[in-house]
Design an enzyme around this catalytic site. Structure first.
Site, mmCIF file in Angstrom:
data_model
loop_
_atom_site.group_PDB
_atom_site.id
_atom_site.type_symbol
_atom_site.label_atom_id
_atom_site.label_comp_id
_atom_site.label_asym_id
_atom_site.label_seq_id
_atom_site.Cartn_x
_atom_site.Cartn_y
_atom_site.Cartn_z
ATOM 1 N NE ARG A 1 -2.055 1.867 3.362
ATOM 2 C CZ ARG A 1 -1.971 1.618 4.675
ATOM 3 N NH1 ARG A 1 -2.644 0.632 5.216
ATOM 4 N NH2 ARG A 1 -1.193 2.353 5.445
ATOM 5 C CE LYS B 1 8.079 9.869 7.273
ATOM 6 N NZ LYS B 1 7.349 9.228 6.168
ATOM 7 C CD GLU C 1 7.142 0.496 7.898
ATOM 8 O OE1 GLU C 1 6.020 1.003 7.705
ATOM 9 O OE2 GLU C 1 8.142 0.787 7.227
ATOM 10 N N GLY C 2 4.229 1.346 11.698
ATOM 11 C CA GLY C 2 3.141 1.191 12.656
ATOM 12 C C GLY C 2 2.682 2.480 13.310
ATOM 13 C CE LYS D 1 8.490 5.064 7.430
ATOM 14 N NZ LYS D 1 7.829 3.922 8.055
ATOM 15 C CD GLU E 1 4.783 4.017 5.617
ATOM 16 O OE1 GLU E 1 5.864 3.443 5.806
ATOM 17 O OE2 GLU E 1 3.781 3.820 6.319
ATOM 18 C CB SER F 1 -3.811 -3.057 8.146
ATOM 19 O OG SER F 1 -3.432 -1.800 8.611
ATOM 20 C CG ASN G 1 2.673 0.958 4.575
ATOM 21 O OD1 ASN G 1 3.274 1.181 5.614
ATOM 22 N ND2 ASN G 1 1.871 1.853 4.003
ATOM 23 N NE ARG H 1 -4.208 5.320 6.494
ATOM 24 C CZ ARG H 1 -2.930 5.094 6.765
ATOM 25 N NH1 ARG H 1 -2.568 4.483 7.861
ATOM 26 N NH2 ARG H 1 -1.996 5.502 5.931
HETATM 27 P P1 ADP Z 1 4.711 4.486 9.689
HETATM 28 O O1 ADP Z 1 5.470 3.478 8.928
HETATM 29 O O2 ADP Z 1 5.007 4.516 11.127
HETATM 30 O O3 ADP Z 1 3.247 4.416 9.371
HETATM 31 P P2 ADP Z 1 4.744 6.879 8.075
HETATM 32 O O4 ADP Z 1 5.842 7.248 7.182
HETATM 33 O O5 ADP Z 1 3.514 6.373 7.409
HETATM 34 O O6 ADP Z 1 5.298 5.858 9.150
HETATM 35 O O7 ADP Z 1 4.372 8.118 8.991
HETATM 36 C C1 ADP Z 1 3.350 8.043 9.965
HETATM 37 C C2 ADP Z 1 2.434 9.237 9.860
HETATM 38 O O8 ADP Z 1 3.179 10.459 10.003
HETATM 39 C C3 ADP Z 1 1.748 9.354 8.513
HETATM 40 O O9 ADP Z 1 0.564 8.588 8.489
HETATM 41 C C4 ADP Z 1 1.501 10.843 8.402
HETATM 42 O O10 ADP Z 1 0.327 11.202 9.125
HETATM 43 C C5 ADP Z 1 2.705 11.450 9.118
HETATM 44 N N1 ADP Z 1 3.768 11.771 8.157
HETATM 45 C C6 ADP Z 1 4.756 10.953 7.746
HETATM 46 N N2 ADP Z 1 5.554 11.551 6.830
HETATM 47 C C7 ADP Z 1 5.060 12.777 6.666
HETATM 48 C C8 ADP Z 1 5.452 13.890 5.843
HETATM 49 N N3 ADP Z 1 6.510 13.845 5.057
HETATM 50 N N4 ADP Z 1 4.692 15.017 5.933
HETATM 51 C C9 ADP Z 1 3.622 15.094 6.744
HETATM 52 N N5 ADP Z 1 3.213 14.087 7.533
HETATM 53 C C10 ADP Z 1 3.918 12.940 7.506
HETATM 54 MG MG MG Z 2 2.372 4.768 7.485
#
Ligand code: ADP
Ligand code: MG
Length: 476
Positions: free
Chosen positions: A126, A366, A370-371, A307, A145, A152, A147, A452
């Protein structure tokens, strides 16, 4: 709400209360379900999975763009997983300092050394985006990102369209209700799993869902499972501990767990360090990786979703390595990248640090996790980067431009939360599925979407983390 739900509805308290009641019951009727926190391993007491009262406007062009690029992302992930030199180079600095990624990488190396037992590859991923607000008011699709493990909510996202349709009808918005798109990732994901199962070629062998200790989100998985049952494909649900205690390989490397032959291992667990509570858990992962079972994902595909790999892909010339004769594909993928910056030790990483310290609010820091709930924002970025000043620890992270979507007002429906209007930000996910048999890609599809939405007070976190809620796009 621009081109969305008019203010006279949004501000009518009595109507909103009514609609919220309708919405919750519609969610229960449709199966938008979750177990409760207090009884996460029993289905005696369930509630609705959190969701928005109204769908959220999403520009049609950007939405279509996200669907159109998905099969290219599938190909990209698959190619990365097949390129050990690239993975080695991309992750070299990270695995020096990040134990979890290092541990996964060691399994990957061991499998390469032994040779992969299975030539069927199944990918269910996803790709997540936010719509970055441009100065002229338009928005552009930017990837958060991808996944590649345990992505899920494809199951529950298949059940939410009818909930929003019903709410809009009761609100007198028939035309809008007809604009809610059909969406069926559950069927799409199951189709790919079924293909891999068929290629494995044993009617008795099961699809094993490798599940968490606490199974609050079981209904999301059951939606996919029930699509497999429709095809008479046996499924079993097992934890790492079950695999540790009862798992074995026969002389052909067939995987047996609790007496069942396993055709496909579908990981819905195993993406966080906390999932590996003991050495036995790591042994169980290795056992599955070594086996003849089709792994979704296999260890290399898991690593392709880190990442750090995402950041390396954004470097000039790297996408071209995977699509040497396809400049249009490169262009399509690259258009979804926002700024991603290395924190490796060296002058380039130093430049990244200086840039982040000068304007921390423009970035997200970052780690390889994940999660949800792991990213670092604002002044905390300065603290972490100053703490790791010049030393190798900072290579555990990447730096990313913060994407700034426009806020939209909505009501978030969540058990035990008061009904109130919130300023909300949305994240669009697109499901991709592929199956490869040796060198032949036998399936490569876009399998639907997930919207979401969270209150803008929160910078991080997904639905399972208790921050975001399920939503549907209303194309405008
Ligand atoms: P995880 O693998 O923990 O889900 P994500 O990269 O999806 O990590 O980041 C988690 C959340 O943080 C995202 O769902 C989003 O709400 C926020 N986020 C992540 N990267 C960004 C970004 N570059 N700009 C704004 N919000 C972000
Ligand atoms: Mg995420």
């Amino acid at each position: 709400m621009a081109q969305g739900i008019p203010d006279e509805i949004m501000m009518d308290g009595v109507l909103i209360e009514d609609l919220a009641d309708v919405a919750k019951d519609a969610a229960l009727l449709q199966g938008v379900l979750m177990r409760t926190q207090e009884s996460s391993n029993l289905s005696e007491l369930v509630t609705y999975a959190p969701f928005t009262l109204f769908p959220t406007p999403v520009p049609k062009a950007v939405f279509l763009q996200s669907l159109a690029v998905q099969t290219h992302y599938n190909t990209l992930v698959d190619k990365i997983s097949q390129d050990p030199d690239f993975l080695q180079e991309a992750l070299a600095s990270t695995i020096e300092v990040d134990d979890f990624t290092a541990r996964l990488f060691r399994i990957h190396q061991q499998i390469l050394k032994e040779g992969r037992a299975q030539s069927i590859t199944l990918g269910l991923n996803r790709s997540d985006y936010m719509l970055d607000q441009e100065e002229d008011g338009s928005s552009s699709l930017k990837q958060i990102e991808i996944n590649t493990i345990a992505a899920s909510f494809g199951g529950l996202a298949s059940r939410t369209p009818d909930v929003h349709r019903q709410v809009l009808k009761v609100a007198g918005k028939l035309e809008e209700s007809q604009r809610i798109l059909d969406n069926n990732p559950a069927e799409g994901l199951a189709r790919a799993v079924a293909k891999a199962w068929e290629l494995y070629g044993s009617e008795r062998a099961a699809v094993m869902f490798l599940v968490e200790e606490s199974q609050r989100n079981i209904f999301d998985q059951r939606c996919v499972e029930s699509e497999l049952w429709k095809r008479n494909i046996p499924t079993i649900r097992k934890r790492f501990d079950d695999v540790s205690r009862t798992g074995s390989l026969d002389q052909d490397k067939k995987l047996f767990v609790d007496g069942h032959e396993v055709a496909v291992v579908y990981f819905r667990n195993g993406y966080m360090p906390q999932n590996y509570i003991s050495e036995q858990t790591w042994d169980a992962r290795l056992l599955m990786e070594r086996s003849l079972a089709v792994k979704c994902p296999d260890i290399s595909t898991h690593l392709a979703g880190t990442k750090k790999v995402q950041q390396v892909l954004a470097r000039p010339g790297v996408l071209e390595r995977f699509f040497p004769d396809q400049p249009r594909v490169v262009e399509q993928i690259r258009a979804t990248f926002t700024g991603l910056y290395t924190l490796d030790v060296g002058p380039e990483g130093d430049k990244t640090v200086a840039m982040a310290l000068a304007a921390p609010d423009r970035f997200v820091l970052k780690p390889q996790r994940e999660g949800g709930g792991n990213n670092i924002y604002g002044s905390e970025i300065c603290r972490v980067l100053q703490g790791a000043n010049g030393n190798t620890d900072r290579a555990a992270y990447i730096l990313m431009d913060k994407i700034r979507p426009a806020a939209v007002q909505n009501y978030l429906l969540r058990r035990d939360s008061p009904l109130k209007i919130s300023n909300c930000l949305s994240e669009l996910g697109v499901f991709g599925t592929y199956v490869r048999h040796g060198k032949d890609v036998v399936m490569n599809e876009c399998a639907g979407h997930l919207l979401r939405t969270k209150s803008s007070e929160h910078s991080d976190g997904g639905v399972a983390a208790g921050v975001a809620v399920l939503d549907n796009p209303l194309l405008v």
